[in-house]
Design a protein around this motif. Structure first.
Motif, PDB file in Angstrom:
ATOM      1  N   GLU A 127      -9.393   1.738   2.355  1.00  0.00           N
ATOM      2  CA  GLU A 127      -8.070   1.245   1.691  1.00  0.00           C
ATOM      3  C   GLU A 127      -8.159  -0.355   1.622  1.00  0.00           C
ATOM      4  N   VAL A 128      -8.692  -0.871   2.867  1.00  0.00           N
ATOM      5  CA  VAL A 128      -8.911  -2.493   2.938  1.00  0.00           C
ATOM      6  C   VAL A 128     -10.041  -3.058   1.833  1.00  0.00           C
ATOM      7  N   ALA A 129     -11.010  -2.215   1.605  1.00  0.00           N
ATOM      8  CA  ALA A 129     -11.869  -2.739   0.595  1.00  0.00           C
ATOM      9  C   ALA A 129     -11.266  -2.567  -0.677  1.00  0.00           C
ATOM     10  N   ALA A 130     -10.727  -1.312  -0.957  1.00  0.00           N
ATOM     11  CA  ALA A 130     -10.293  -0.988  -2.453  1.00  0.00           C
ATOM     12  C   ALA A 130      -9.115  -1.830  -2.849  1.00  0.00           C
ATOM     13  N   LEU A 131      -8.209  -2.174  -1.817  1.00  0.00           N
ATOM     14  CA  LEU A 131      -7.110  -2.963  -2.102  1.00  0.00           C
ATOM     15  C   LEU A 131      -7.052  -4.717  -1.864  1.00  0.00           C
ATOM     16  N   GLY A 132      -8.363  -4.646  -1.227  1.00  0.00           N
ATOM     17  CA  GLY A 132      -8.626  -6.369  -1.043  1.00  0.00           C
ATOM     18  C   GLY A 132      -7.682  -6.758  -0.071  1.00  0.00           C
ATOM     19  N   LEU A 133      -7.261  -5.838   1.014  1.00  0.00           N
ATOM     20  CA  LEU A 133      -6.336  -6.385   2.008  1.00  0.00           C
ATOM     21  C   LEU A 133      -6.786  -7.449   3.400  1.00  0.00           C
ATOM     22  N   ALA A 134      -5.945  -8.091   3.742  1.00  0.00           N
ATOM     23  CA  ALA A 134      -6.381  -8.459   5.019  1.00  0.00           C
ATOM     24  C   ALA A 134      -6.509  -7.480   6.203  1.00  0.00           C
ATOM     25  N   ALA A 135      -7.261  -7.965   7.115  1.00  0.00           N
ATOM     26  CA  ALA A 135      -7.585  -6.630   8.155  1.00  0.00           C
ATOM     27  C   ALA A 135      -6.171  -6.389   8.913  1.00  0.00           C
ATOM     28  N   ASP A 136      -5.313  -7.296   8.886  1.00  0.00           N
ATOM     29  CA  ASP A 136      -4.196  -7.104   9.878  1.00  0.00           C
ATOM     30  C   ASP A 136      -2.878  -6.586   8.824  1.00  0.00           C
ATOM     31  N   ALA A 137      -3.391  -6.537   7.550  1.00  0.00           N
ATOM     32  CA  ALA A 137      -2.114  -6.052   6.608  1.00  0.00           C
ATOM     33  C   ALA A 137      -1.841  -4.588   6.750  1.00  0.00           C
ATOM     34  N   SER A 138      -0.608  -4.234   6.499  1.00  0.00           N
ATOM     35  CA  SER A 138      -0.447  -2.868   6.531  1.00  0.00           C
ATOM     36  C   SER A 138      -0.558  -2.144   4.860  1.00  0.00           C
ATOM     37  N   ARG A 157      -2.615  11.180  -3.753  1.00  0.00           N
ATOM     38  CA  ARG A 157      -2.599  10.443  -2.415  1.00  0.00           C
ATOM     39  C   ARG A 157      -2.777   8.601  -2.951  1.00  0.00           C
ATOM     40  N   ALA A 158      -1.635   7.906  -2.939  1.00  0.00           N
ATOM     41  CA  ALA A 158      -1.494   6.580  -3.406  1.00  0.00           C
ATOM     42  C   ALA A 158      -1.527   5.617  -2.335  1.00  0.00           C
ATOM     43  N   SER A 159      -2.246   4.605  -2.427  1.00  0.00           N
ATOM     44  CA  SER A 159      -2.137   3.514  -1.390  1.00  0.00           C
ATOM     45  C   SER A 159      -1.789   2.254  -2.102  1.00  0.00           C
ATOM     46  N   LEU A 160      -1.072   1.571  -1.686  1.00  0.00           N
ATOM     47  CA  LEU A 160      -0.724   0.219  -2.260  1.00  0.00           C
ATOM     48  C   LEU A 160      -0.351  -0.778  -0.822  1.00  0.00           C
ATOM     49  N   PRO A 161      -0.657  -2.041  -1.636  1.00  0.00           N
ATOM     50  CA  PRO A 161      -0.454  -3.246  -0.512  1.00  0.00           C
ATOM     51  C   PRO A 161       0.909  -3.198  -0.087  1.00  0.00           C
ATOM     52  N   HIS A 162       1.296  -3.567   1.015  1.00  0.00           N
ATOM     53  CA  HIS A 162       2.493  -3.389   1.548  1.00  0.00           C
ATOM     54  C   HIS A 162       3.456  -4.520   0.896  1.00  0.00           C
ATOM     55  N   ASP A 163       2.957  -5.553   0.448  1.00  0.00           N
ATOM     56  CA  ASP A 163       3.907  -6.689   0.058  1.00  0.00           C
ATOM     57  C   ASP A 163       4.241  -6.232  -1.399  1.00  0.00           C
ATOM     58  N   ILE A 164       3.478  -5.380  -2.060  1.00  0.00           N
ATOM     59  CA  ILE A 164       3.781  -5.135  -3.446  1.00  0.00           C
ATOM     60  C   ILE A 164       4.749  -3.744  -3.300  1.00  0.00           C
ATOM     61  N   LEU A 165       4.614  -2.861  -2.671  1.00  0.00           N
ATOM     62  CA  LEU A 165       5.574  -1.877  -2.249  1.00  0.00           C
ATOM     63  C   LEU A 165       6.128  -1.958  -0.836  1.00  0.00           C
ATOM     64  N   PRO A 166       6.934  -2.577  -0.427  1.00  0.00           N
ATOM     65  CA  PRO A 166       7.530  -2.770   0.839  1.00  0.00           C
ATOM     66  C   PRO A 166       8.161  -1.889   1.527  1.00  0.00           C
ATOM     67  N   HIS A 167       8.790  -0.895   0.526  1.00  0.00           N
ATOM     68  CA  HIS A 167       9.562   0.196   0.981  1.00  0.00           C
ATOM     69  C   HIS A 167       9.140   1.444   0.445  1.00  0.00           C
ATOM     70  N   PRO A 168       8.124   2.156   0.716  1.00  0.00           N
ATOM     71  CA  PRO A 168       7.674   3.349   0.264  1.00  0.00           C
ATOM     72  C   PRO A 168       8.483   4.409   0.400  1.00  0.00           C
ATOM     73  N   THR A 169       9.319   4.441   1.515  1.00  0.00           N
ATOM     74  CA  THR A 169      10.176   5.821   1.390  1.00  0.00           C
ATOM     75  C   THR A 169      11.363   5.621   0.387  1.00  0.00           C
ATOM     76  N   GLN A 170      11.603   4.601  -0.271  1.00  0.00           N
ATOM     77  CA  GLN A 170      12.551   4.413  -1.315  1.00  0.00           C
ATOM     78  C   GLN A 170      11.928   5.034  -2.642  1.00  0.00           C
ATOM     79  N   VAL A 229      -3.110  -3.144  -7.482  1.00  0.00           N
ATOM     80  CA  VAL A 229      -1.788  -2.615  -7.175  1.00  0.00           C
ATOM     81  C   VAL A 229      -1.762  -1.319  -6.658  1.00  0.00           C
ATOM     82  N   GLU A 230      -2.829  -0.405  -7.094  1.00  0.00           N
ATOM     83  CA  GLU A 230      -2.756   0.629  -6.510  1.00  0.00           C
ATOM     84  C   GLU A 230      -4.155   1.391  -6.286  1.00  0.00           C
ATOM     85  N   PHE A 231      -4.363   2.229  -5.336  1.00  0.00           N
ATOM     86  CA  PHE A 231      -5.597   2.981  -5.346  1.00  0.00           C
ATOM     87  C   PHE A 231      -5.092   4.238  -5.024  1.00  0.00           C
ATOM     88  N   THR A 232      -5.503   5.349  -5.850  1.00  0.00           N
ATOM     89  CA  THR A 232      -5.204   6.460  -5.920  1.00  0.00           C
ATOM     90  C   THR A 232      -5.977   7.486  -5.978  1.00  0.00           C
TER      91      THR A 232
END
Ligand code: 16G
Length: 255
Positions: A127-138, A157-170, A229-232
């Motif tokens: 996910e870090v590689a696919a989304l281009g995340l910083a190592a400490d990002a969620s 199974r979708a993964s998105l950067p936390h700052d793009i989708l801050p509240h996945p439960t919504q 924005v999305e890696f699914t």
């Protein structure tokens, strides 16, 4: 964003990304798919597009003709081209970036979701590689069994950067609708499709025998600025879905 901004060539035109009219066609397609150009409204004129993009009118005309061939726009004699009334295809096509909810609605089917996982997590190395995340990002994760008319169709199974989708439960129904509401709809995607045999768990969820053939699709989607924005990872029942790819002959082979 308005059309003038959207069509600025520095935002999308790349020397190494193939013929310019095809790049322009893709850009105009993106404008239609994201709702920037609404159904049944006029496309900007050939002259306007040429001046906004710095492309020749011949190139612009070719791009509009290709969109008309797809059914995405309809030429009207004497008054330019209009965006088509509704999406022209029901299959998931190579040139249309659509969501599961839209694909099924186009077939007159009702979509339901069974949640398998939804929340914030520490990202995996993939996910870090696919989304281009910083190592400490969620990472925001959404895992769902998708049904159409009560029939299981896919596990996503979708993964998105936390700052793009801050509240996945919504997210309740469509992920793409949620992203659109947040102002970050995907406008382009790359998909890799692989044939697989379903493992016991996924076969059980999809209601088929273990080891039945399935389709695994990895989709990486991008924002207008090129950010992922999305890696699914989706697992589809192979008997339930058609993917249609539009192919063009290579320029060098044209007589
Ligand atoms: C599609 C996409 C998936 C996307 C989902 C959003 C494929 C292979 N995958 O299923 O990447 O996350 O649509 O659908 O097509 P939604 O807006 O209905 O939640």
């Amino acid at each position: 964003m308005n059309m003038a901004e959207f069509l600025k060539p520095e935002n999308w035109l790349l020397p190494a990304s193939g013929p310019r009219y095809l790049q322009l066609r893709r850009r105009l397609d993106d404008a239609i798919n994201t709702g920037l150009l609404q159904p049944e409204t006029p496309l900007p004129s050939e002259r306007e597009i040429a001046s906004l993009t710095d492309l020749s009118r011949v190139t612009v005309r070719k791009a509009i003709a290709a969109l008309a061939d797809d059914g995405a726009v309809v030429p009207r004699h004497g008054s330019g081209s209009f965006v088509a009334a509704r999406p022209p295809r029901v299959e998931q096509s190579h040139s249309q970036l659509t969501s599961f909810t839209e694909d099924m609605a186009n077939r007159g089917m009702e979509t339901k979701t069974l949640w398998l996982e939804r929340g914030l997590f520490l990202p995996s190395p993939k996910e870090v590689a696919a989304l281009g995340l910083a190592a400490d990002a969620s990472v925001s994760r959404l895992a769902r069994l998708r049904t159409a008319n009560a029939r299981p169709m896919a596990i996503e199974r979708a993964s998105l950067p936390h700052d793009i989708l801050p509240h996945p439960t919504q997210v309740e129904g469509s992920l793409y609708k949620a992203l659109s509401d947040l102002g970050t709809p995907p406008v382009r995607a790359i998909q890799k499709i692989t044939a697989i045999n379903l493992d016991d768990r996924d076969a059980g969820l999809l209601d088929v025998e273990p080891h039945t053939a399935g389709l695994k699709i990895e989709r990486t989607s991008f924002l207008t600025d090129g950010r992922v924005v999305e890696f699914t990872r989706s697992i589809y029942r192979s008997d339930a879905y058609d993917f249609v790819a539009e192919l063009h002959i290579s320029k060098t082979k044209t007589p």
